[in-house]
Every structure is written in C-alpha cells, then in structure tokens.
Design an enzyme around this catalytic site. Structure first.
Site, PDB file in Angstrom:
ATOM      1  N   HIS A 212      44.572  37.846  43.021  1.00 49.20           N
ATOM      2  CA  HIS A 212      45.097  36.833  42.092  1.00 49.20           C
ATOM      3  C   HIS A 212      46.532  36.542  42.499  1.00 49.20           C
ATOM      4  O   HIS A 212      47.403  37.391  42.329  1.00 49.20           O
ATOM      5  CB  HIS A 212      45.065  37.356  40.652  1.00 49.20           C
ATOM      6  CG  HIS A 212      43.685  37.654  40.149  1.00 49.20           C
ATOM      7  ND1 HIS A 212      42.927  36.728  39.466  1.00 49.20           N
ATOM      8  CD2 HIS A 212      42.910  38.760  40.246  1.00 49.20           C
ATOM      9  CE1 HIS A 212      41.749  37.253  39.158  1.00 49.20           C
ATOM     10  NE2 HIS A 212      41.707  38.498  39.612  1.00 49.20           N
TER      11      HIS A 212
ATOM     12  N   ASP B 195      35.937  34.521  37.895  1.00 51.66           N
ATOM     13  CA  ASP B 195      36.639  35.793  37.671  1.00 51.66           C
ATOM     14  C   ASP B 195      37.709  35.714  36.587  1.00 51.66           C
ATOM     15  O   ASP B 195      38.447  34.746  36.463  1.00 51.66           O
ATOM     16  CB  ASP B 195      37.276  36.320  38.952  1.00 51.66           C
ATOM     17  CG  ASP B 195      37.761  37.754  38.775  1.00 51.66           C
ATOM     18  OD1 ASP B 195      36.942  38.606  38.418  1.00 51.66           O
ATOM     19  OD2 ASP B 195      38.967  37.999  38.949  1.00 51.66           O
TER      20      ASP B 195
ATOM     21  N   HIS C 252      32.200  38.334  38.345  1.00 47.66           N
ATOM     22  CA  HIS C 252      32.913  39.214  37.401  1.00 47.66           C
ATOM     23  C   HIS C 252      31.925  39.480  36.267  1.00 47.66           C
ATOM     24  O   HIS C 252      31.541  38.569  35.544  1.00 47.66           O
ATOM     25  CB  HIS C 252      34.169  38.492  36.891  1.00 47.66           C
ATOM     26  CG  HIS C 252      34.843  39.150  35.730  1.00 47.66           C
ATOM     27  ND1 HIS C 252      36.074  39.764  35.833  1.00 47.66           N
ATOM     28  CD2 HIS C 252      34.480  39.281  34.426  1.00 47.66           C
ATOM     29  CE1 HIS C 252      36.423  40.244  34.649  1.00 47.66           C
ATOM     30  NE2 HIS C 252      35.485  39.961  33.777  1.00 47.66           N
TER      31      HIS C 252
ATOM     32  N   HIS D 247      34.357  44.073  41.721  1.00 48.10           N
ATOM     33  CA  HIS D 247      34.912  45.276  41.076  1.00 48.10           C
ATOM     34  C   HIS D 247      33.900  46.102  40.270  1.00 48.10           C
ATOM     35  O   HIS D 247      34.079  46.311  39.071  1.00 48.10           O
ATOM     36  CB  HIS D 247      36.132  44.938  40.213  1.00 48.10           C
ATOM     37  CG  HIS D 247      36.032  43.739  39.317  1.00 48.10           C
ATOM     38  ND1 HIS D 247      34.949  43.499  38.496  1.00 48.10           N
ATOM     39  CD2 HIS D 247      36.891  42.711  39.114  1.00 48.10           C
ATOM     40  CE1 HIS D 247      35.168  42.379  37.821  1.00 48.10           C
ATOM     41  NE2 HIS D 247      36.334  41.869  38.189  1.00 48.10           N
TER      42      HIS D 247
ATOM     43  N   ASP E  96      41.280  43.438  43.800  1.00 47.58           N
ATOM     44  CA  ASP E  96      41.539  42.811  42.493  1.00 47.58           C
ATOM     45  C   ASP E  96      43.044  42.855  42.188  1.00 47.58           C
ATOM     46  O   ASP E  96      43.455  43.154  41.061  1.00 47.58           O
ATOM     47  CB  ASP E  96      40.729  43.456  41.362  1.00 47.58           C
ATOM     48  CG  ASP E  96      40.649  42.552  40.129  1.00 47.58           C
ATOM     49  OD1 ASP E  96      41.161  41.408  40.170  1.00 47.58           O
ATOM     50  OD2 ASP E  96      40.077  42.989  39.108  1.00 47.58           O
TER      51      ASP E  96
ATOM     52  N   HIS F 142      51.247  41.247  37.132  1.00 45.24           N
ATOM     53  CA  HIS F 142      51.796  40.766  35.860  1.00 45.24           C
ATOM     54  C   HIS F 142      53.270  41.151  35.826  1.00 45.24           C
ATOM     55  O   HIS F 142      53.696  42.026  36.585  1.00 45.24           O
ATOM     56  CB  HIS F 142      51.058  41.411  34.677  1.00 45.24           C
ATOM     57  CG  HIS F 142      49.619  41.014  34.572  1.00 45.24           C
ATOM     58  ND1 HIS F 142      49.223  39.732  34.229  1.00 45.24           N
ATOM     59  CD2 HIS F 142      48.479  41.711  34.779  1.00 45.24           C
ATOM     60  CE1 HIS F 142      47.897  39.670  34.223  1.00 45.24           C
ATOM     61  NE2 HIS F 142      47.421  40.857  34.560  1.00 45.24           N
TER      62      HIS F 142
ATOM     63  N   PHE G 110      45.271  42.765  31.094  1.00 42.58           N
ATOM     64  CA  PHE G 110      44.500  43.586  32.034  1.00 42.58           C
ATOM     65  C   PHE G 110      44.968  43.299  33.461  1.00 42.58           C
ATOM     66  O   PHE G 110      45.222  42.151  33.805  1.00 42.58           O
ATOM     67  CB  PHE G 110      43.013  43.205  31.954  1.00 42.58           C
ATOM     68  CG  PHE G 110      42.312  43.659  30.694  1.00 42.58           C
ATOM     69  CD1 PHE G 110      41.782  44.945  30.618  1.00 42.58           C
ATOM     70  CD2 PHE G 110      42.149  42.804  29.606  1.00 42.58           C
ATOM     71  CE1 PHE G 110      41.090  45.360  29.480  1.00 42.58           C
ATOM     72  CE2 PHE G 110      41.472  43.216  28.467  1.00 42.58           C
ATOM     73  CZ  PHE G 110      40.946  44.499  28.396  1.00 42.58           C
ATOM     74  N   GLY G 111      45.031  44.324  34.294  1.00 41.78           N
ATOM     75  CA  GLY G 111      45.264  44.078  35.718  1.00 41.78           C
ATOM     76  C   GLY G 111      46.352  44.941  36.314  1.00 41.78           C
ATOM     77  O   GLY G 111      47.347  45.254  35.667  1.00 41.78           O
TER      78      GLY G 111
END
Ligand code: DOR
Ligand code: ZN
Ligand code: ZN
Length: 437
Positions: A73, A163, A190, A243, A316, A320, A334-335
């Site tokens: 991302h 995703d 996803h 994932h 993935d 952030h 999330f992430g």
C-alpha cells in the site's frame, strides 16, 4: 553501460543455478552468466573485461533475482502523509525489492482507466523500482457496481483486488471473475466476511480476552476464502489468496490445488513469524488485518510454506502515521509496514528455522510471485532484465525503524535481531539502493 557482478554466490532457482557465477549486465539485461571454478578464475571472462565496465563486488554475499512483492500500500494518490510512490519504492528497494504491486485503496480508489493512468504517471516520475498498479473490483470499492476492468487492463493494471475489503456481494464477484479471466488478470483476494467481524480488532483468543478486546474469528477469513475458491472454479479464473492467516486456509488451498484449480496463496512475514501470544499489550504496532493468529495457525502457515502449498511471501506493507498508530489497538487503523523487514524476517524464521533453504525462499519471494503475475522476471537467466539484489547473511543486526525509508515506522519487529541484510538492489542494471548511499 556494462556491469560485472563479481565474486558472489548466485541463487537462481529459475535456472537451477546455485553457486559461484559472475554476471555480465548490458543494456539493463543479463548478458552472460559465467561459472567460476574453485580456483576463482571464470570459465570465460570473454567480453566481460572489455570496454567501460563497472564492477560490483559481491564477495561473501548472495546474488538473488530481485524480490517481487505482490502486496503493498503506497497511499499515492491521496493519502501521501502515510506514504508516497517515491518513499514506498525507496523503502522497497531498501528491502531488496525490484517489483511491487500496489493495492487500489488509494484516494481516489484505482477503479478506472483514468485513475490507473494517473497513478502510472506518478510512478513514471517518482518510482525507483518497477511499481505495478492493481485495480479495484468495484467502483470506489463500494461493493455496488463493477469497476471498469477492461479499461484498467488496457491502462496497465497487473491484477484486480478489493484489498482492504472483500467483495461481499457474491453475485458481483461472480460477474467480475469471467471478465478478469477474459482480459487475463488474476484476482488478489482479501478474505474478510464483514458480517462476521463484529467489531473485532485482534484474533479471537486468550490475548484478546486478556486485553479486553473484541476478537476476529478464523471464520471471518475462511468463509470468504472457500467461497471465492468455489467462484473462481466456476469462472475458470485465476485466484490468488492474500495474506492467509489461518491453518484452515492452508488446507483449502491444498485441496484447491489437488483439484487442479488455478489458485495460489501468499503469507506475510508477520503471520508466520508472530502469533497473538507475542502481543505485549495495547500496542497498535501489533494490529493488522487479518490479525496475528494462534500459535497453531502460525505453525500451520510455516508448514504450508515448507510444503510449497503457500508459494508466495508478500508483505502487505501498510504504512500509517505515528499519530494514528499511537492510539489504542481499539482505535488505531489496521496495518504494519513490511518492505524493509520482510527478507530478514523470512530468512531468520524460515531458513534459519529449517523450513526452507535459500533457493526455496527465493522462489517464494521472487520466482513464484512473477509466475502469479505471468511476467518474465524472478530469474537471472541470459536475456532477462537485470533486476537483482545482493544480500549478506553473515552478520546479524537489529531492526531499527529509524533506518526505514518508508514514512511508516509502524512495525512490531523493532529491536528484533535478524540475519539477511540487503546490501544493494539493482533495477534494469541501475542501482536503486546501495548500503553506502
Ligand atoms: O492491515 C491491513 N492494512 N489490512 C488491510 O487489509 C488493509 C491495510 C491498509 O490499507 O492499511
Ligand atoms: Zn488485505
Ligand atoms: Zn493489504
């Protein structure tokens, strides 16, 4: 411009070459792969020494085909305070990657010929490695209307994915898959049943209970994974499960492969290196979707990778901001980031852990991802692009987010001692990252 990569140990499962080879690079391509005998003298240095040649000394190091990440991302356009194509591609080069696929949950969502063209213009301007855009399945990822799949393919999308979400309307996905098949795009899935999430933030287990947080059950993933295997079978489409985090996902992928379906699957380093027991407390650097699962799930993923059922390792990479991730697990997005830690985490966990040998790891991180995309990469045979990575597995080091090129520092691996350092990364024969840069 000629390049001679000397003195290294080539690991290229795509050509079954593993040993001392020198590489001659010309015009961005692998021109010659020259065996070097024990006495250190190349079999035929012919042509390699002539003219204006830059030497890359890989003594004591491995030369690998450039890593390929099917799942990042980069947040560009629209969410560039988290990451940009410039910073994300530099982070990926720092992690040994020469090709990455960007997920479409940007602002605006990549859902049309025009948006993909706009993103490709940014890539053309800013990227230091190959960046391939993935298009969304539905307009705005709203799950209501199909995106312009044909237009996105025409513009240069490499795959389709919703995703960040699943396509919850099965009929809509069933309509998308035959078009994906017709235009030759794989579907990157996803798997998350929104109706089963029920506010969960961590794996539904003891740790979530202990921290007083709502759980995400394995069925959240497994219900959609099985549904989409069935839909892909019916459409004859190529399905790639993103994932995978559950033990049962390994079982379903094995069964699908045994049935001869075009199904592939990826696992991310955090899911095979960590489990929910490793979550130290309310720290959002351990929050990602799908979540860190049970120890049994983690071990089943390692075994699935060992057995070749789960043939791709992707990151993935989900950056952030520090402010966003400073929040409680309940409220943070999330992430986690992954580009700059994936190779070392995978090497340390899977190769040193005895699940894979180095050629096996290179298959998961380069050759097999290239196969999923159907692109002529992932190997360093004569005539292929000179996308390669030089790594040093001799010394161990500690992961330090302050050294990341990514804007995101959100990793659960800070301070972890690992082996598998990326020394340099070359894309089409040009240096995209070097330790002393
Ligand atoms: O952890 C995640 N982060 N999972 C996703 O599916 C989306 C991603 C993001 O975009 O941040
Ligand atoms: Zn996802
Ligand atoms: Zn993702």
């Amino acid at each position: 411009m000629k390049l001679l990569v000397k003195n290294g140990w080539l690991v290229d499962p795509g050509s079954n070459r593993c040993g001392r080879f020198d590489l001659v690079i010309e015009d961005g391509q692998v021109k010659q792969v020259i065996p070097v005998h024990a006495d250190g003298i190349p079999e035929e240095a012919e042509g390699a020494a002539a003219g204006d040649v830059e030497i890359v000394d890989a003594a004591g190091k491995y030369i690998l085909p450039g890593l390929i990440d099917l799942h990042v991302h980069f947040r560009d356009p629209g969410l560039t305070y988290k990451e940009t194509i410039a910073t994300g591609s530099r982070a990926a080069a720092h992690g040994g990657y020469t090709t990455v696929c960007t997920m479409p949950n940007t602002k605006p969502v990549m859902d049309s010929k025009e948006t993909i063209e706009q993103q490709l213009a940014i890539i053309e301007k800013d990227a230091v490695i190959h960046v391939l855009p993935i298009g969304a399945v539905t307009k705005g990822q709203m799950g209501e209307e199909l995106a312009d799949i044909r237009g996105m393919k025409e513009a240069g999308a490499c795959a389709l994915s919703e995703d960040g979400k699943s396509v919850m309307n099965a009929a809509l996905l069933a309509a998308a898959l035959p078009i994906a098949k017709e235009v030759g795009l794989p579907f990157f899935d996803h798997c998350e049943d929104m109706n089963l999430v029920r506010g969960g933030v961590l794996h539904a287990g003891k740790k979530a209970e202990e921290l007083g947080m709502k759980g995400i059950t394995n069925s959240v993933e497994d219900v959609i994974a099985t549904r989409d295997i069935i839909l892909a079978k019916e459409a004859g489409a190529k399905l790639h499960l993103c994932h995978c985090s559950t033990a049962d996902s390994v079982t379903y992928v094995r069964l699908a492969k045994e049935a001869g379906l075009q199904v592939s699957a990826e696992v991310c380093p955090h899911h095979f290196a960590l489990c929910d027991e490793d979550i130290p407390g309310d720290d959002a650097n351990y929050k990602m979707n799908p979540p860190l699962r049970s120890r049994e799930d983690m071990m089943a993923l390692r075994e699935g990778i060992r057995d070749g059922i789960m043939e791709v390792i992707s990151t993935d990479h989900a950056p952030h901001s520090a402010e966003e991730k400073a929040k409680s697990i309940k409220d943070a997005p999330f992430g986690i980031v992954g580009s700059e830690t994936a190779f070392a985490i995978a090497y340390t966990t899977l190769v040193e852990g005895g699940y894979l040998d180095l050629p096996g790891l290179v298959k998961c991180m380069s050759l097999n991802p290239a196969k999923v995309l159907g692109i002529p990469k992932g190997t360093l045979q004569e005539g292929y692009a000179a996308d390669f990575t030089i790594v040093d597995t001799n010394e161990s080091y500690r992961i330090d987010p302050d050294t990341f090129f990514s804007k995101g520092k959100n990793t659960p691996f800070a301070g972890k001692e690992v082996r598998g350092k990326i020394c340099s990364t070359y894309v089409d024969g040009n240096c995209a990252y070097r330790e002393d840069m």
